[in-house]
Motif scaffolding. Structure first.
Motif, PDB file in Angstrom:
ATOM      1  N   VAL A   6      45.498  39.340  29.989  1.00  0.00           N
ATOM      2  CA  VAL A   6      44.586  40.055  30.896  1.00  0.00           C
ATOM      3  C   VAL A   6      45.276  41.288  31.466  1.00  0.00           C
ATOM      4  N   ARG A   7      46.553  41.140  31.788  1.00  0.00           N
ATOM      5  CA  ARG A   7      47.310  42.273  32.335  1.00  0.00           C
ATOM      6  C   ARG A   7      47.378  43.424  31.325  1.00  0.00           C
ATOM      7  N   VAL A   8      47.646  43.107  30.062  1.00  0.00           N
ATOM      8  CA  VAL A   8      47.674  44.129  29.023  1.00  0.00           C
ATOM      9  C   VAL A   8      46.300  44.785  28.898  1.00  0.00           C
ATOM     10  N   ALA A   9      45.252  43.971  28.817  1.00  0.00           N
ATOM     11  CA  ALA A   9      43.906  44.508  28.624  1.00  0.00           C
ATOM     12  C   ALA A   9      43.464  45.358  29.818  1.00  0.00           C
ATOM     13  N   TYR A  10      43.769  44.911  31.025  1.00  0.00           N
ATOM     14  CA  TYR A  10      43.372  45.677  32.206  1.00  0.00           C
ATOM     15  C   TYR A  10      44.090  47.024  32.250  1.00  0.00           C
ATOM     16  N   ARG A  11      45.398  47.026  31.941  1.00  0.00           N
ATOM     17  CA  ARG A  11      46.146  48.284  31.949  1.00  0.00           C
ATOM     18  C   ARG A  11      45.605  49.251  30.894  1.00  0.00           C
ATOM     19  N   MET A  12      45.109  48.707  29.804  1.00  0.00           N
ATOM     20  CA  MET A  12      44.541  49.559  28.762  1.00  0.00           C
ATOM     21  C   MET A  12      43.172  50.109  29.166  1.00  0.00           C
ATOM     22  N   LEU A  13      42.353  49.284  29.815  1.00  0.00           N
ATOM     23  CA  LEU A  13      40.948  49.629  30.014  1.00  0.00           C
ATOM     24  C   LEU A  13      40.593  50.056  31.429  1.00  0.00           C
ATOM     25  N   GLY A  14      41.350  49.593  32.434  1.00  0.00           N
ATOM     26  CA  GLY A  14      41.022  49.936  33.812  1.00  0.00           C
ATOM     27  C   GLY A  14      39.804  49.220  34.348  1.00  0.00           C
ATOM     28  N   SER A  15      39.335  48.207  33.622  1.00  0.00           N
ATOM     29  CA  SER A  15      38.148  47.460  34.035  1.00  0.00           C
ATOM     30  C   SER A  15      38.455  45.973  33.970  1.00  0.00           C
ATOM     31  N   VAL A  16      38.264  45.266  35.082  1.00  0.00           N
ATOM     32  CA  VAL A  16      38.503  43.825  35.112  1.00  0.00           C
ATOM     33  C   VAL A  16      37.523  43.107  34.189  1.00  0.00           C
ATOM     34  N   HIS A  17      36.246  43.487  34.267  1.00  0.00           N
ATOM     35  CA  HIS A  17      35.223  42.832  33.456  1.00  0.00           C
ATOM     36  C   HIS A  17      35.502  43.042  31.968  1.00  0.00           C
ATOM     37  N   ASP A  18      35.777  44.280  31.562  1.00  0.00           N
ATOM     38  CA  ASP A  18      36.042  44.560  30.148  1.00  0.00           C
ATOM     39  C   ASP A  18      37.313  43.856  29.679  1.00  0.00           C
ATOM     40  N   ALA A  19      38.330  43.794  30.545  1.00  0.00           N
ATOM     41  CA  ALA A  19      39.563  43.100  30.181  1.00  0.00           C
ATOM     42  C   ALA A  19      39.297  41.621  29.929  1.00  0.00           C
ATOM     43  N   GLN A  20      38.503  41.014  30.785  1.00  0.00           N
ATOM     44  CA  GLN A  20      38.177  39.595  30.611  1.00  0.00           C
ATOM     45  C   GLN A  20      37.387  39.363  29.327  1.00  0.00           C
ATOM     46  N   ASP A  21      36.467  40.274  29.010  1.00  0.00           N
ATOM     47  CA  ASP A  21      35.680  40.146  27.775  1.00  0.00           C
ATOM     48  C   ASP A  21      36.582  40.238  26.549  1.00  0.00           C
ATOM     49  N   THR A  71      45.262  44.264  22.059  1.00  0.00           N
ATOM     50  CA  THR A  71      45.454  45.716  22.032  1.00  0.00           C
ATOM     51  C   THR A  71      44.478  46.388  21.085  1.00  0.00           C
ATOM     52  N   ARG A  72      44.280  45.810  19.918  1.00  0.00           N
ATOM     53  CA  ARG A  72      43.359  46.413  18.951  1.00  0.00           C
ATOM     54  C   ARG A  72      41.920  46.369  19.444  1.00  0.00           C
ATOM     55  N   LEU A  73      41.544  45.280  20.089  1.00  0.00           N
ATOM     56  CA  LEU A  73      40.208  45.211  20.688  1.00  0.00           C
ATOM     57  C   LEU A  73      40.048  46.267  21.777  1.00  0.00           C
ATOM     58  N   CYS A  74      41.108  46.481  22.551  1.00  0.00           N
ATOM     59  CA  CYS A  74      41.067  47.504  23.605  1.00  0.00           C
ATOM     60  C   CYS A  74      40.926  48.899  23.008  1.00  0.00           C
ATOM     61  N   LEU A  75      41.619  49.164  21.909  1.00  0.00           N
ATOM     62  CA  LEU A  75      41.505  50.473  21.261  1.00  0.00           C
ATOM     63  C   LEU A  75      40.065  50.724  20.841  1.00  0.00           C
ATOM     64  N   ASP A  76      39.394  49.701  20.335  1.00  0.00           N
ATOM     65  CA  ASP A  76      37.976  49.849  19.981  1.00  0.00           C
ATOM     66  C   ASP A  76      37.132  50.126  21.223  1.00  0.00           C
ATOM     67  N   TRP A  86      35.836  58.913  38.648  1.00  0.00           N
ATOM     68  CA  TRP A  86      35.999  57.562  38.097  1.00  0.00           C
ATOM     69  C   TRP A  86      37.360  57.022  38.534  1.00  0.00           C
ATOM     70  N   LEU A  87      37.371  55.811  39.088  1.00  0.00           N
ATOM     71  CA  LEU A  87      38.611  55.122  39.434  1.00  0.00           C
ATOM     72  C   LEU A  87      38.615  53.770  38.735  1.00  0.00           C
ATOM     73  N   PRO A  88      39.792  53.254  38.383  1.00  0.00           N
ATOM     74  CA  PRO A  88      39.832  51.916  37.778  1.00  0.00           C
ATOM     75  C   PRO A  88      39.379  50.856  38.760  1.00  0.00           C
ATOM     76  N   ASP A  89      38.919  49.736  38.226  1.00  0.00           N
ATOM     77  CA  ASP A  89      38.558  48.615  39.092  1.00  0.00           C
ATOM     78  C   ASP A  89      39.746  48.255  39.971  1.00  0.00           C
ATOM     79  N   PRO A  90      39.521  47.985  41.250  1.00  0.00           N
ATOM     80  CA  PRO A  90      40.646  47.649  42.132  1.00  0.00           C
ATOM     81  C   PRO A  90      41.219  46.272  41.812  1.00  0.00           C
ATOM     82  N   MET A 112      47.761  55.038  36.370  1.00  0.00           N
ATOM     83  CA  MET A 112      46.588  54.616  35.606  1.00  0.00           C
ATOM     84  C   MET A 112      45.614  55.768  35.397  1.00  0.00           C
ATOM     85  N   LEU A 113      45.468  56.615  36.410  1.00  0.00           N
ATOM     86  CA  LEU A 113      44.592  57.775  36.264  1.00  0.00           C
ATOM     87  C   LEU A 113      45.173  58.769  35.272  1.00  0.00           C
ATOM     88  N   ALA A 114      46.489  58.924  35.293  1.00  0.00           N
ATOM     89  CA  ALA A 114      47.129  59.817  34.326  1.00  0.00           C
ATOM     90  C   ALA A 114      46.942  59.304  32.896  1.00  0.00           C
TER      91      ALA A 114
END
Length: 284
Positions: A20-35, A64-69, A85-89, A104-106
């Motif tokens: 989840v930590r990897v996915a969240y850092r990639m996407l900035g979205s808690v919901h998308d990371a969980q999916d 990671t590959r799912l996040c790239l998609d 736009w800001l990432p999910d807190p 994360m914004l950078a």
């Protein structure tokens, strides 16, 4: 569920927080990371696991590959986003050292592959051999991707870490001054080039452009103080939000808001407010 399936599920459960930590850092979205992590679990349970020598590497590669998609469509959505736009807190009791909100914004300015190479190597400490296997590029290309990313985000990396207890003290003082209308106390906390970024997503009131500079921010705070005098803003708790000291409030409409403070040399250099209710559901 047989013993082999139970063992596979147990392995995934152990790795779940890291994934989840990897996915969240990639996407900035808690919901998308969980999916994404849920999809990785489905794939993990469906494959012939006897051929997987390193489950963690396999699942991190899958995530990671799912996040790239995901990032391809996420970029299009953010181009149409109303206001900043800001990432999910991500709220934590202890601030994380690896990546904070400005970084994360950078990362949003990077290509998906640059973002993946930088996060996997510079943040999560993977060797370039594994990075190359994960994003399906050769090692030399991964080194170049990470180097380009590093150059883009260099200014966003923290140069002066504030002591955590002091950061939370400033956050609490900022909350008190901003809600009580003590503009003198508030002004003493702000840097000359302070900025405010408010993410309402078009669903709650928020400035549609960043507010830049001491005078403009003080004018904004004066208007907000008048509103808070009429509409209650109640402190839920102080905490670290995306690695920065800040606080969660429940506003008069019953919705949560989060405020994160980037503090440099003891002064608030940037204020990040998330009001979009879609980004705050996980706090309920």
């Amino acid at each position: 569920m047989n013993a082999e399936t139970e063992d596979a599920a147990a392995i995934f459960k152990l790795l779940h927080p890291t994934l989840v930590r990897v996915a969240y850092r990639m996407l900035g979205s808690v919901h998308d990371a969980q999916d994404v992590v849920q999809e990785a679990f489905i794939r993990w349970m469906a494959i012939d696991r006897s051929e997987v020598r390193e489950p963690e590497a396999f699942m991190r590669r899958t995530v990671t590959r799912l996040c790239l998609d995901q990032l391809k469509s996420a970029r299009r959505r953010r181009e149409m986003y109303l206001g900043p736009w800001l990432p999910d807190p991500l709220v934590e009791e202890e601030g994380t050292e690896d990546i904070a909100l400005p970084l994360m914004l950078a990362l949003e300015r990077l290509t998906p592959l640059e973002r993946a190479a930088f996060l996997l190597h510079d943040v999560f400490g993977l060797a370039f051999e594994e990075v190359a296997s994960t994003i399906e590029r050769d090692i030399a290309a991964c080194r170049q991707l990470a180097a380009r990313a590093r150059a883009h985000v260099r200014e966003a990396r923290p140069r002066f870490q504030i002591e955590k207890k002091r950061g939370l003290e400033i956050a609490l003082a900022f909350y008190a001054a901003s809600r009580s209308g003590d503009l003198t106390a508030l002004g003493e906390m702000l840097a000359a080039d302070v900025s405010v970024y408010a993410d309402g997503g078009g669903k709650r009131p928020a400035a549609l452009e960043p507010v830049i500079g001491f005078n403009a921010v003080m004018e904004l705070q004066a208007r907000l103080a008048a509103l808070f005098g009429v509409n209650e803003s109640r402190l839920v708790r102080v905490a670290f939000i995306n690695g920065l000291p800040g606080f969660i409030t429940r506003e008069a409409d019953g919705e949560f808001s989060t405020t994160a403070l980037d503090i440099v040399n003891g002064k608030v250099a940037a204020i990040y407010v998330v009001r979009n209710p879609d980004k705050l559901k996980h706090l309920h």
